[in-house]
Design a protein around this motif. Structure first.
Motif, PDB file in Angstrom:
ATOM      1  N   ALA A  35      -1.218 -17.231 -35.352  1.00  0.00           N
ATOM      2  CA  ALA A  35      -1.727 -18.171 -34.352  1.00  0.00           C
ATOM      3  C   ALA A  35      -2.937 -18.921 -34.879  1.00  0.00           C
ATOM      4  CB  ALA A  35      -2.090 -17.422 -33.070  1.00  0.00           C
ATOM      5  N   ARG A  36      -3.088 -20.175 -34.435  1.00  0.00           N
ATOM      6  CA  ARG A  36      -4.267 -20.949 -34.810  1.00  0.00           C
ATOM      7  C   ARG A  36      -5.470 -20.566 -33.971  1.00  0.00           C
ATOM      8  NH1 ARG A  36      -8.329 -22.282 -35.879  1.00  0.00           N
ATOM      9  NH2 ARG A  36      -9.251 -24.291 -36.398  1.00  0.00           N
ATOM     10  N   HIS A  37      -5.267 -20.331 -32.674  1.00  0.00           N
ATOM     11  CA  HIS A  37      -6.330 -19.907 -31.767  1.00  0.00           C
ATOM     12  C   HIS A  37      -5.827 -18.736 -30.933  1.00  0.00           C
ATOM     13  CE1 HIS A  37      -9.118 -23.165 -32.576  1.00  0.00           C
ATOM     14  NE2 HIS A  37      -8.138 -24.046 -32.435  1.00  0.00           N
ATOM     15  N   VAL A  38      -6.715 -17.760 -30.686  1.00  0.00           N
ATOM     16  CA  VAL A  38      -6.358 -16.557 -29.931  1.00  0.00           C
ATOM     17  C   VAL A  38      -7.522 -16.169 -29.035  1.00  0.00           C
ATOM     18  CG1 VAL A  38      -5.726 -14.109 -30.068  1.00  0.00           C
ATOM     19  CG2 VAL A  38      -4.887 -15.700 -31.808  1.00  0.00           C
ATOM     20  N   ARG A  39      -7.198 -15.745 -27.826  1.00  0.00           N
ATOM     21  CA  ARG A  39      -8.170 -15.067 -26.970  1.00  0.00           C
ATOM     22  C   ARG A  39      -7.478 -13.852 -26.366  1.00  0.00           C
ATOM     23  NH1 ARG A  39     -13.280 -15.628 -27.562  1.00  0.00           N
ATOM     24  NH2 ARG A  39     -13.766 -15.347 -25.365  1.00  0.00           N
ATOM     25  N   ALA A  40      -8.270 -12.784 -26.135  1.00  0.00           N
ATOM     26  CA  ALA A  40      -7.735 -11.539 -25.587  1.00  0.00           C
ATOM     27  C   ALA A  40      -8.093 -11.404 -24.120  1.00  0.00           C
ATOM     28  CB  ALA A  40      -8.277 -10.346 -26.358  1.00  0.00           C
ATOM     29  N   LEU A  41      -7.159 -10.862 -23.336  1.00  0.00           N
ATOM     30  CA  LEU A  41      -7.362 -10.634 -21.912  1.00  0.00           C
ATOM     31  C   LEU A  41      -7.182  -9.161 -21.598  1.00  0.00           C
ATOM     32  CD1 LEU A  41      -5.257 -13.549 -20.319  1.00  0.00           C
ATOM     33  CD2 LEU A  41      -7.633 -13.582 -21.066  1.00  0.00           C
ATOM     34  N   GLY A  42      -8.041  -8.650 -20.728  1.00  0.00           N
ATOM     35  CA  GLY A  42      -7.895  -7.288 -20.224  1.00  0.00           C
ATOM     36  C   GLY A  42      -7.526  -7.317 -18.759  1.00  0.00           C
ATOM     37  N   SER A  43      -8.462  -6.937 -17.903  1.00  0.00           N
ATOM     38  CA  SER A  43      -8.205  -6.938 -16.457  1.00  0.00           C
ATOM     39  C   SER A  43      -8.488  -8.294 -15.819  1.00  0.00           C
ATOM     40  CB  SER A  43      -9.067  -5.861 -15.782  1.00  0.00           C
ATOM     41  OG  SER A  43     -10.434  -6.061 -16.095  1.00  0.00           O
ATOM     42  N   ARG A  44      -8.965  -9.268 -16.618  1.00  0.00           N
ATOM     43  CA  ARG A  44      -9.280 -10.624 -16.141  1.00  0.00           C
ATOM     44  C   ARG A  44     -10.352 -10.607 -15.060  1.00  0.00           C
ATOM     45  NH1 ARG A  44      -3.748 -10.757 -15.950  1.00  0.00           N
ATOM     46  NH2 ARG A  44      -3.664 -11.356 -13.775  1.00  0.00           N
ATOM     47  N   HIS A  45     -11.258  -9.635 -15.141  1.00  0.00           N
ATOM     48  CA  HIS A  45     -12.339  -9.575 -14.165  1.00  0.00           C
ATOM     49  C   HIS A  45     -13.503 -10.439 -14.647  1.00  0.00           C
ATOM     50  CE1 HIS A  45     -15.617  -8.032 -11.663  1.00  0.00           C
ATOM     51  NE2 HIS A  45     -14.657  -7.857 -10.795  1.00  0.00           N
ATOM     52  N   SER A  46     -13.252 -11.739 -14.659  1.00  0.00           N
ATOM     53  CA  SER A  46     -14.291 -12.723 -14.932  1.00  0.00           C
ATOM     54  C   SER A  46     -14.091 -13.859 -13.944  1.00  0.00           C
ATOM     55  CB  SER A  46     -14.212 -13.228 -16.379  1.00  0.00           C
ATOM     56  OG  SER A  46     -12.968 -13.851 -16.623  1.00  0.00           O
ATOM     57  N   HIS A  48     -14.749 -17.378 -14.814  1.00  0.00           N
ATOM     58  CA  HIS A  48     -14.719 -18.683 -15.451  1.00  0.00           C
ATOM     59  C   HIS A  48     -13.818 -18.610 -16.675  1.00  0.00           C
ATOM     60  CE1 HIS A  48     -17.544 -16.584 -17.937  1.00  0.00           C
ATOM     61  NE2 HIS A  48     -18.550 -16.694 -17.079  1.00  0.00           N
ATOM     62  N   ASP A  49     -14.061 -19.466 -17.666  1.00  0.00           N
ATOM     63  CA  ASP A  49     -13.150 -19.611 -18.792  1.00  0.00           C
ATOM     64  C   ASP A  49     -13.544 -18.790 -20.017  1.00  0.00           C
ATOM     65  OD1 ASP A  49     -15.420 -21.099 -19.279  1.00  0.00           O
ATOM     66  OD2 ASP A  49     -14.367 -22.814 -20.144  1.00  0.00           O
ATOM     67  N   LEU A  50     -14.351 -17.758 -19.855  1.00  0.00           N
ATOM     68  CA  LEU A  50     -14.780 -16.950 -20.991  1.00  0.00           C
ATOM     69  C   LEU A  50     -13.607 -16.447 -21.817  1.00  0.00           C
ATOM     70  CD1 LEU A  50     -16.761 -15.285 -22.684  1.00  0.00           C
ATOM     71  CD2 LEU A  50     -16.706 -13.536 -20.915  1.00  0.00           C
ATOM     72  N   ALA A  51     -12.556 -15.950 -21.170  1.00  0.00           N
ATOM     73  CA  ALA A  51     -11.421 -15.370 -21.887  1.00  0.00           C
ATOM     74  C   ALA A  51     -10.317 -16.381 -22.174  1.00  0.00           C
ATOM     75  CB  ALA A  51     -10.849 -14.196 -21.090  1.00  0.00           C
ATOM     76  N   ASP A  52     -10.463 -17.603 -21.695  1.00  0.00           N
ATOM     77  CA  ASP A  52      -9.438 -18.626 -21.882  1.00  0.00           C
ATOM     78  C   ASP A  52      -9.561 -19.238 -23.264  1.00  0.00           C
ATOM     79  OD1 ASP A  52      -7.289 -20.201 -21.254  1.00  0.00           O
ATOM     80  OD2 ASP A  52      -8.241 -21.210 -19.548  1.00  0.00           O
ATOM     81  N   GLY A  53      -8.574 -20.012 -23.659  1.00  0.00           N
ATOM     82  CA  GLY A  53      -8.626 -20.666 -24.950  1.00  0.00           C
ATOM     83  C   GLY A  53      -7.526 -21.694 -25.087  1.00  0.00           C
ATOM     84  N   PRO A  54      -7.537 -22.439 -26.182  1.00  0.00           N
ATOM     85  CA  PRO A  54      -6.532 -23.477 -26.362  1.00  0.00           C
ATOM     86  C   PRO A  54      -5.212 -22.973 -26.924  1.00  0.00           C
ATOM     87  CG  PRO A  54      -8.094 -23.523 -28.181  1.00  0.00           C
ATOM     88  CD  PRO A  54      -8.582 -22.471 -27.223  1.00  0.00           C
ATOM     89  N   GLY A  55      -5.163 -21.683 -27.280  1.00  0.00           N
ATOM     90  CA  GLY A  55      -3.953 -21.171 -27.917  1.00  0.00           C
ATOM     91  C   GLY A  55      -3.438 -19.907 -27.280  1.00  0.00           C
ATOM     92  N   THR A  56      -2.978 -18.979 -28.102  1.00  0.00           N
ATOM     93  CA  THR A  56      -2.315 -17.763 -27.648  1.00  0.00           C
ATOM     94  C   THR A  56      -3.269 -16.872 -26.873  1.00  0.00           C
ATOM     95  OG1 THR A  56      -0.855 -17.836 -29.582  1.00  0.00           O
ATOM     96  CG2 THR A  56      -1.017 -15.734 -28.411  1.00  0.00           C
ATOM     97  N   LEU A  57      -2.784 -16.350 -25.753  1.00  0.00           N
ATOM     98  CA  LEU A  57      -3.533 -15.395 -24.944  1.00  0.00           C
ATOM     99  C   LEU A  57      -2.875 -14.030 -25.104  1.00  0.00           C
ATOM    100  CD1 LEU A  57      -4.057 -17.494 -21.670  1.00  0.00           C
ATOM    101  CD2 LEU A  57      -5.620 -17.231 -23.615  1.00  0.00           C
TER     102      LEU A  57
END
Length: 424
Positions: A35-46, A48-57
């Motif tokens: 992947a060119r861009h990656v962000r990791a998600l857990g329980s999504r207890h946020s 805003h866009d801290l865990a978001d990204g332009p590529g693979t989640l």
């Protein structure tokens, strides 16, 4: 696109994609490598866009990593996607415990430590401080293991997902213990502020709940570690009396109008640590559900002055508020921790789901708190313009250097990091 993937309270819809659910660490490595861009998600207890990204989640909810307790080292190693409430049950069953828990047991381990999320108590540093090791899938898909003596560990624990996907986390544990909690109502603000240090140290963990109106703190929750049949501050009948307040005779919920059945047991009834330190039970919807949250942490020496500054904003804050909470957190040495360098007091806001109005209030609150060196919680809402976070963190430049060294191409970079000066 991920139109149906949202933060837990619905405050942000994720724009990145594709969304993948790897089941092994090797699968995580393959995803990151491709992947060119990656962000990791857990329980999504946020919020805003801290865990978001332009590529693979990369969602860690299916990651199959065994929980391993090392009694000789006093540690547990767990998969990054495991929720604290589930880990706590396993630990307690085996005779072990964590030093603290957050208000909500629903949050995942990797995301929690990456944002310096915390429990509370004068002697209890945040949950990130318990980290003794990390397994990270870094840029390019390489798997790195950091141990307790690794010079990069202090910059890699609270790293906001910017150094890779945390597939395993090793935490310090201790023998299991019991806790009993009691609730007091309508403590005069004068008593709370005049004796603030004594109040906050009167139990293992103390929370003040307020809507900032009136002359009293609405609720005081005190959680006492039970040791040999006694509380730290008194007998099992309860901790020291709070002058001017009255003891709650029935269970209460910190948010007015909510069912207290969702809360952990009160009434000074001892029970396992993981069933008392959180405010809410794992099997219930956390907090109020439909809500927004903000939080700022100020040095302990400035706590009373910061509280008084917030009381002056009641006309702005209260109409938007479900409830506020004041807690203490012990200091640590993690580079981007909100408690780095000394003890802090956390000033938390649970807002009604009124995003535009809350966003408009945030800069006013931050201006009032700026003289006190307030650090915003990374996972919660704060003023969105680029502001002087660098000045609040003595190891900021060291953190930037670590990010540049380990992720030179910005595989884990996103808008949040760019906006707040953590990527060039």
């Amino acid at each position: 696109m991920t139109d149906d993937l949202m933060t837990w309270a619905g405050s942000h819809t994720f724009r990145g994609g594709p969304v993948v659910h790897p089941e092994t660490v090797d699968e995580v490595a393959d995803v990151v490598a491709g992947a060119r861009h990656v962000r990791a998600l857990g329980s999504r207890h946020s919020f805003h866009d801290l865990a978001d990204g332009p590529g693979t989640l990369v969602v860690l909810d299916r990651l199959d990593v065994p929980t391993v307790i090392d009694p000789d080292a006093g540690t547990v190693t767990v998969g990054g996607g495991v929720r604290y409430g589930e880990l706590a049950r396993d630990l307690h069953a085996a005779g072990w415990a964590l030093h603290t828990m957050a208000s909500l047991p629903h949050i995942a381990v990797a995301g929690t430590v990456a944002t310096a999320t915390h429990g509370s108590g004068d002697t209890a540093p945040n949950l990130s401080s318990a980290v003794r090791g990390l397994e990270l899938v870094g840029a390019g898909g390489e798997i790195r293991t950091l141990g307790p003596n690794d010079p990069e560990l202090a910059g890699s624990v609270v790293a906001l997902g910017a150094l890779g996907v945390a597939t395993r986390v090793t935490l310090a544990v201790q023998p299991t213990y019991d806790v009993a909690q009691e609730v007091w109502l309508d403590l005069p603000w004068s008593a709370a502020l005049d004796g603030f240090d004594a109040l906050m140290s009167s139990a293992y963990s103390v929370s003040l709940f307020t809507d900032w109106t009136g002359d009293t703190v609405k609720q005081v929750w005190r959680k006492h570690r039970v040791d040999g049949g006694t509380f730290g501050g008194g007998t099992l009948g309860g901790g020291p009396d709070l002058a001017g307040a009255r003891r709650a005779e029935q269970p209460v919920h910190p948010v007015p109008g909510q069912d207290p059945a969702a809360c952990t047991v009160q009434g000074s009834v001892p029970g396992p640590w993981h069933e008392r330190l959180p405010h809410f039970r794992l099997e219930f919807t956390p907090s109020a559900g439909a809500e927004l949250q903000s939080e700022w942490l100020v040095p302990r020496a400035h706590a009373v002055a910061a509280i008084e500054a917030l009381r002056d904003l009641r006309d702005l804050v209260t109409p938007l508020l479900l409830i506020s909470e004041v807690r203490s957190v012990a200091g640590d040495d993690l580079w981007l921790s909100t408690a780095h360098g000394g003890d802090r007091v956390a000033l938390h806001f649970t807002w009604l789901p009124l995003r535009a109005q809350v966003d408009a209030a945030l800069p006013v609150i931050e201006e009032a708190l700026a003289p006190f060196g307030a650090r915003p919680h990374w996972g919660k809402l704060f003023a969105d313009e680029r502001h002087a976070l660098r000045d609040l963190y003595p190891r900021w430049d060291d953190q930037l250097a670590l990010l540049a060294r380990r992720d030179p191409d910005g595989v884990f970079a996103n808008d949040f990091l760019l906006r707040h000066g953590l990527r060039g």
